[in-house]
Design an enzyme around this catalytic site. Structure first.
Site: not given
Length: 458
Positions: A58, A296-297, A301, A303
């Site tokens: 993301s 921030g972010h 995904s 693993g």
């Protein structure tokens, strides 16, 4: 702070959590500091370096949002315009929502859309168009503008807006609008482009308790706007420096007006009880710790886990990427970020202490909660409250792609004001809150910006 200290901490912490490979970059005092660990894959080990490309999950949304804001700056998109101005074929389960939803609602997760569709629409240039055509299958969990609720589907729809406005595929548009001008040569979406560079694969725990390569390397093409870019730690620091700057590239070329970048960091909607942030800006999570604003972010995904955090007032950034499953990858990333904040900035980020166990409060919240594709199961054991998070069995069985493993039950602690914190396991430190109806009954639980509705017992 010695650069060696960062390298040593990353090495020690990665070994502690059993991380196959990791890359860390810090921008501090006008210079870059890097630390890398381990290998890209346990099955085909190649050393991780600062140019190794990890799937960002993301964190990809920051590229989609920035590309969209460039179109806004060029007068090609209006934030308050209805999405249907740009995607007139848009149909949703809720016609009123489809008519009212604006571009800004998608950017700050206030469109009321469910989290995502687990569907495969192929690798062709029509992948996003086909995805949007399936959006009537997505749950509308709230009226437009009523609340923030994190939505992968919303960002995939933004990707279609970009396609319609530019006349290009989403991937080509983002490359032209942001990747190429900023010089992000190790940031791409297509596996065919990534495979010509060194790249990491994800790992999850197998049935025997050992790490195995995750065979679904990244999400479907239709999910590229919400979570499909692969990038290196060196590129991520360059990306962070761009967002800390004035909208120009390092060569001085203007990509965005300074005010447009600043606007992305301004609060648009409040978040309650979330460890991800106190508010959304435009895409970015915003959080204040000891009077210091974090922007921030994060991303996950199959693993692989990534974190990008900037501190604008200190001209500071840190990016962390790791390729181990949720039980270890999330905790590794969080430990590195917190160590860097403390040792470079003197800012200490601590989890709140949970309240003592209260059987009456526990009985009030125990139960199953769900969104369209996932469940939260809150129960009790000898130590107190527990929470387990996983993909619905029927969704997993019907999926055409490999999905990440479920998270086993972990400890849950209650906080004041109907908030809670996960106190062990892969989601340790994640906070959320419970929603009550007009009668005071708990009807929902928010986690990671998503509202899980309570399942009513028959």
């Amino acid at each position: 702070m010695s650069d060696v200290a960062l390298v040593e901490f990353v090495e020690t912490t990665a070994s502690k959590f059993g991380i196959p490979g990791a890359a860390v970059g810090v921008w501090v005092d006008g210079r870059e500091v890097f630390a890398t660990h381990g290998v890209t894959s346990v099955a085909n080990p190649v050393p991780v370096d600062r140019d190794t490309m990890f799937v960002l999950g993301s964190v990809s949304k920051s590229f989609t949002a920035t590309a969209l804001m460039r179109l806004v700056a060029e007068g090609k998109v209006e934030l308050d315009a209805p999405v249907r101005r740009y995607v007139p074929e848009l149909v949703l389960a809720d016609e009123r929502a489809a008519a009212e939803m604006t571009v800004l609602n998608l950017l700050n997760h206030t469109a009321g859309l469910g989290i995502r569709l687990i569907i495969e629409t192929g690798d062709g240039d029509d992948a996003l168009a086909q995805y949007v055509a399936r959006l009537p299958e997505l749950e509308q969990i709230a009226p437009v503008g009523a609340r923030a609720s994190y939505s992968q589907a919303g960002y995939n729809l933004l990707g279609r807006v970009i396609e319609k406005v530019t006349g290009l595929t989403f991937e080509k548009a983002v490359a032209q609008l942001v990747l190429d001008p900023i010089g992000l040569s190790h940031s791409r979406y297509a596996p065919a482009e990534v495979m010509t560079h060194r790249f990491a694969v994800g790992h999850n725990l197998g049935e025997d308790g050992t790490l195995a390569v995750a065979r679904e390397w990244k999400d479907t093409r239709a999910n590229n706007p919400g979570g499909g870019i692969a990038s290196s730690v060196a590129d991520q620091l360059r990306w962070a420096r761009f967002h800390l700057g004035d909208g120009r590239t390092e060569s001085g070329a203007r990509v965005l007006p300074t005010g447009m970048l600043d606007r992305m960091k301004e609060q648009t909607v409040e978040l309650q009880g979330s460890s991800l942030g106190d508010a959304f800006g435009i895409c970015w999570f915003l959080r204040d710790v000891d009077g210091v604003r974090f922007v921030g972010h994060g991303g996950s995904s199959n693993g692989q886990f990534a974190e990008l955090l900037t501190v604008p007032e200190r001209n500071f950034a840190i990016t962390v990427m790791s390729n181990a499953g949720p039980d270890d990858g999330i905790q590794f990333n969080q430990a590195v970020v917190r160590w860097a904040l403390e040792h470079y900035l003197g800012v200490i980020d601590r989890d709140p202490e949970p309240l003592p166990f209260d059987a009456a409060r526990a009985e009030e919240i125990v139960g199953d909660y769900e969104i369209d594709v996932m469940t939260l199961i809150i129960g009790t054991d000898d130590a107190g409250l527990t929470v387990a998070c996983g993909i619905k069995p029927e969704v997993r069985a019907a999926s055409e792609i490999e999905l990440p493993p479920d998270l086993p039950a972990a400890g849950l602690g209650l906080l004041p004001d109907d908030q809670y914190i996960v106190i062990s396991g892969g989601l340790q430190g994640q906070r959320g809150f419970f929603t009550r109806d007009e009668r005071g009954k708990i009807v929902g639980a928010d986690l990671a910006g998503r509202m899980f509705g309570r399942v009513q017992q028959a």
